[in-house]
Scaffold this motif. Sequence first.
Motif, PDB file in Angstrom:
ATOM      1  N   ARG A   9       0.834  -1.209   0.000  1.00 20.41           N
ATOM      2  CA  ARG A   9       0.000   0.000   0.000  1.00 20.41           C
ATOM      3  C   ARG A   9       0.862   1.249   0.000  1.00 20.41           C
ATOM      4  N   VAL A  13       1.149   4.602  -2.750  1.00 17.24           N
ATOM      5  CA  VAL A  13       1.190   6.025  -2.410  1.00 17.24           C
ATOM      6  C   VAL A  13       2.466   6.651  -2.965  1.00 17.24           C
ATOM      7  N   MET A  16       2.150   7.349  -6.548  1.00 18.76           N
ATOM      8  CA  MET A  16       1.293   8.499  -6.805  1.00 18.76           C
ATOM      9  C   MET A  16       2.071   9.803  -6.624  1.00 18.76           C
ATOM     10  N   SER A  22       3.234  15.260  -9.862  1.00 17.59           N
ATOM     11  CA  SER A  22       2.495  15.498  -8.611  1.00 17.59           C
ATOM     12  C   SER A  22       3.186  16.452  -7.649  1.00 17.59           C
ATOM     13  N   GLY A  57      -6.174  13.079  -9.670  1.00 18.16           N
ATOM     14  CA  GLY A  57      -5.578  12.057  -8.818  1.00 18.16           C
ATOM     15  C   GLY A  57      -5.252  12.581  -7.437  1.00 18.16           C
ATOM     16  N   ARG A  60      -8.474  13.014  -5.551  1.00 20.42           N
ATOM     17  CA  ARG A  60      -8.992  11.708  -5.125  1.00 20.42           C
ATOM     18  C   ARG A  60      -8.248  11.191  -3.896  1.00 20.42           C
ATOM     19  N   ASP A  61      -6.941  11.439  -3.843  1.00 17.93           N
ATOM     20  CA  ASP A  61      -6.123  10.956  -2.738  1.00 17.93           C
ATOM     21  C   ASP A  61      -6.145  11.870  -1.517  1.00 17.93           C
TER      22      ASP A  61
END
Length: 118
Positions: A9, A13, A16, A22, A57, A60-61
Motif C-alpha cells: 500500500r 502512495v 502516486m 504530482s 488524482g 482523489r487521494d
Amino acid sequence: MATDCDQPRARIVLDMIGDKWSLLVVRSLRHGPRRFTEVKKDIDGISQRMLTVTLRGLERDGILTRTVRSVMPPHVSYELTTMGVTLREAAAPLLEWSVAHLSEIDAARSAYDARTPT
C-alpha cells in the motif's frame, strides 16, 4: 508502526506522489489556492490533459481540494488540504535539493555519456 503488510500500500502512495508531475503541482500550490491556468503556467512542460489527470488524482487521494464558484465563467481553484500541506513540507527539501544540484547532475550525465558507447 509500519508492518510488512503495509509495504504494498505504501508503494502505491509513493507511485502516486513520485510521478513526474504530482510534487510540482503540490509545490505550485504552496502559497494558497490557485486556478488551473496559474498552476499550468507554473509547471513548465505539463500539458493541459496531464495537469487535469494529475489534479484529479491528487484530489482523489485527499492531497488537494477543488472549489467551483458559480460565476460566469465558472471559477475553479485548487488548494492543498491539511494532508497536502504535510506532503509539501516533507517534499520541499527534495525539491530544493533537485534545483540546487541541477548543474552537477547535468555535468555527471555529460561525463557518463562521453565515456559510454551508445
